[in-house]
Design an enzyme around this catalytic site. Structure first.
Site, mmCIF file in Angstrom:
data_model
loop_
_atom_site.group_PDB
_atom_site.id
_atom_site.type_symbol
_atom_site.label_atom_id
_atom_site.label_comp_id
_atom_site.label_asym_id
_atom_site.label_seq_id
_atom_site.Cartn_x
_atom_site.Cartn_y
_atom_site.Cartn_z
ATOM 1 N N GLU A 135 10.320 2.120 0.233
ATOM 2 C CA GLU A 135 9.010 2.618 -0.213
ATOM 3 C C GLU A 135 8.541 3.731 0.720
ATOM 4 O O GLU A 135 8.032 3.467 1.813
ATOM 5 C CB GLU A 135 8.005 1.472 -0.218
ATOM 6 C CG GLU A 135 8.446 0.296 -1.078
ATOM 7 C CD GLU A 135 7.744 -0.999 -0.684
ATOM 8 O OE1 GLU A 135 6.510 -1.042 -0.672
ATOM 9 O OE2 GLU A 135 8.443 -1.983 -0.373
ATOM 10 N N HIS A 156 7.823 1.546 -5.919
ATOM 11 C CA HIS A 156 8.316 0.226 -5.499
ATOM 12 C C HIS A 156 9.553 -0.189 -6.309
ATOM 13 O O HIS A 156 9.701 -1.359 -6.672
ATOM 14 C CB HIS A 156 7.177 -0.782 -5.678
ATOM 15 C CG HIS A 156 7.241 -1.993 -4.812
ATOM 16 N ND1 HIS A 156 8.152 -3.008 -5.006
ATOM 17 C CD2 HIS A 156 6.499 -2.366 -3.750
ATOM 18 C CE1 HIS A 156 7.945 -3.954 -4.099
ATOM 19 N NE2 HIS A 156 6.948 -3.591 -3.323
#
Ligand code: BGC
Length: 346
Positions: A313, A187
């Site tokens: 992501e 992330h």
């Protein structure tokens, strides 16, 4: 070494941690190469704390991060984090596996986000000391049966490796003693040294995305991107797109927070390219995962501002556990979870 070789030479051994080795203090590892690139990894959340890449010979921060490792202990934004056991949302925090219902903690309205309250981004991972070199480190985590409501004890490793040609490789390995579900991602918020992600350009090899409701839960519909503001097949200015869009979902979510299904191209073809024209830098993302959650950071607050960085992501489809027509997250005891992401800087 070419990307394809790097992947095929990936020989797998998953280290198992001993309970006695559990870490409880913060540690930082710095990976470097001769080009002048450096990457800081912290054991809390197996996070990328910093990626510095030379711009006009000056090491320049490419990601959003806190000044000190301690700041990550109270982070709400998953900065640089390893997210799991299942990243992004599981509708109602519920899923069924082999005829049994599981209830997870709900930490995002009525839904489970990034693996629950005490998810992998909030754990101290064990640094595998034998793995440590100037350009590589492996971190280990054991998540026991019932952890955050998930079945099965899983052992996971994340290996970060920085190459001489400025590629940061992230390899995930995992196994389980009972059938479970797993979907890990990284992330990191990228800004490529700019103030804001809105001035960056993004290209993504994706022809469809997952439609979501107001709570960011996939409806199950897979939507073609042609002639929509979700078409990134040619490079697009993030800010111009977000500001000019007439798309109701993008307006309501104040930007991108959507799961893009990647076209089924070879590993050595980049799946996304993010570019800073100002700093003359491009970041190419390579992955064997089938999707990318593009999140342009609207919820950043406190010491950060909305859109200060964006996340790419690489992961499986969001809420695969409740959508049987999505690729499965199920991991069985005789299987090994094995995924890779490469962030390549030029
Ligand atoms: C999600 C966002 C969420 C963010 C948390 C992203 O992966 O899609 O909705 O706010 O993570 O920082």
């Amino acid at each position: 070494m070419a990307l394809a070789d790097k992947q095929s030479k990936w020989v797998l051994t998953l280290m198992i941690i001993e309970e006695t080795e559990l870490a409880t203090t913060l540690a930082t590892i710095i990976l470097t190469n001769d080009y002048g690139m450096s990457v800081e990894i912290i054991n809390f959340g197996a996070r990328i704390k910093s990626i510095k890449f030379p711009v006009n010979n000056i090491p320049t921060e490419m990601t959003l991060g806190y000044a000190s490792p301690e700041d990550y202990l109270t982070d709400d934004f998953y900065l640089g984090a390893t997210c799991g056991r299942v990243c992004n949302r599981i509708a109602g925090g519920k899923f069924e596996l082999a005829g049994q219902q599981y209830q997870l903690p709900v930490n995002d309205g009525e839904n489970c986000l990034h693996g629950g309250d005490n998810n992998f981004s909030r754990r101290y991972w064990q640094i595998d000391k034998k793995s440590l070199t100037s350009n590589s480190v492996t971190l280990l985590l054991m998540s026991v049966d019932g952890d955050q409501g998930f079945p099965g004890t899983v052992n996971i490793s994340v290996t970060y490796q920085l190459s001489k040609d400025n590629q940061l490789s992230i390899k995930y390995l995992g196994n389980t003693d009972l059938a479970t579900v797993m979907n890990l991602t990284n992330h990191a918020y990228f800004n490529l040294g700019e103030q804001d992600c809105q001035s960056l350009h993004l290209q993504m090899m994706s022809s469809t995305f997952l439609e979501t409701d107001a709570a960011n839960i996939p409806t199950g519909n897979i939507i073609p991107i042609a002639e929509t503001d979700y078409d990134f097949r040619e490079p697009v200015s993030i800010g111009k797109r977000q500001q000019n869009t007439k798309d109701e979902s993008l307006k309501a979510k104040q930007g991108y927070d959507h799961c893009f299904i990647l076209d089924n191209t070879a590993f050595e073809e980049s799946k996304a390219v993010l570019t800073s024209l100002e700093n003359q830098i491009s970041l190419s993302v390579y992955t064997d995962q089938p999707a990318i959650q593009l999140y342009t950071g609207f919820y950043l607050s406190g010491q950060f501002s909305p859109y200060q960085g964006l996340c790419l992501e690489a992961q499986n489809y969001t809420d695969a556990d409740n959508n049987k027509h999505f690729p499965s997250n199920v991991l069985k005891p005789n299987q090994q979870y094995q995924r890779q992401i490469i962030y390549a800087f030029e």
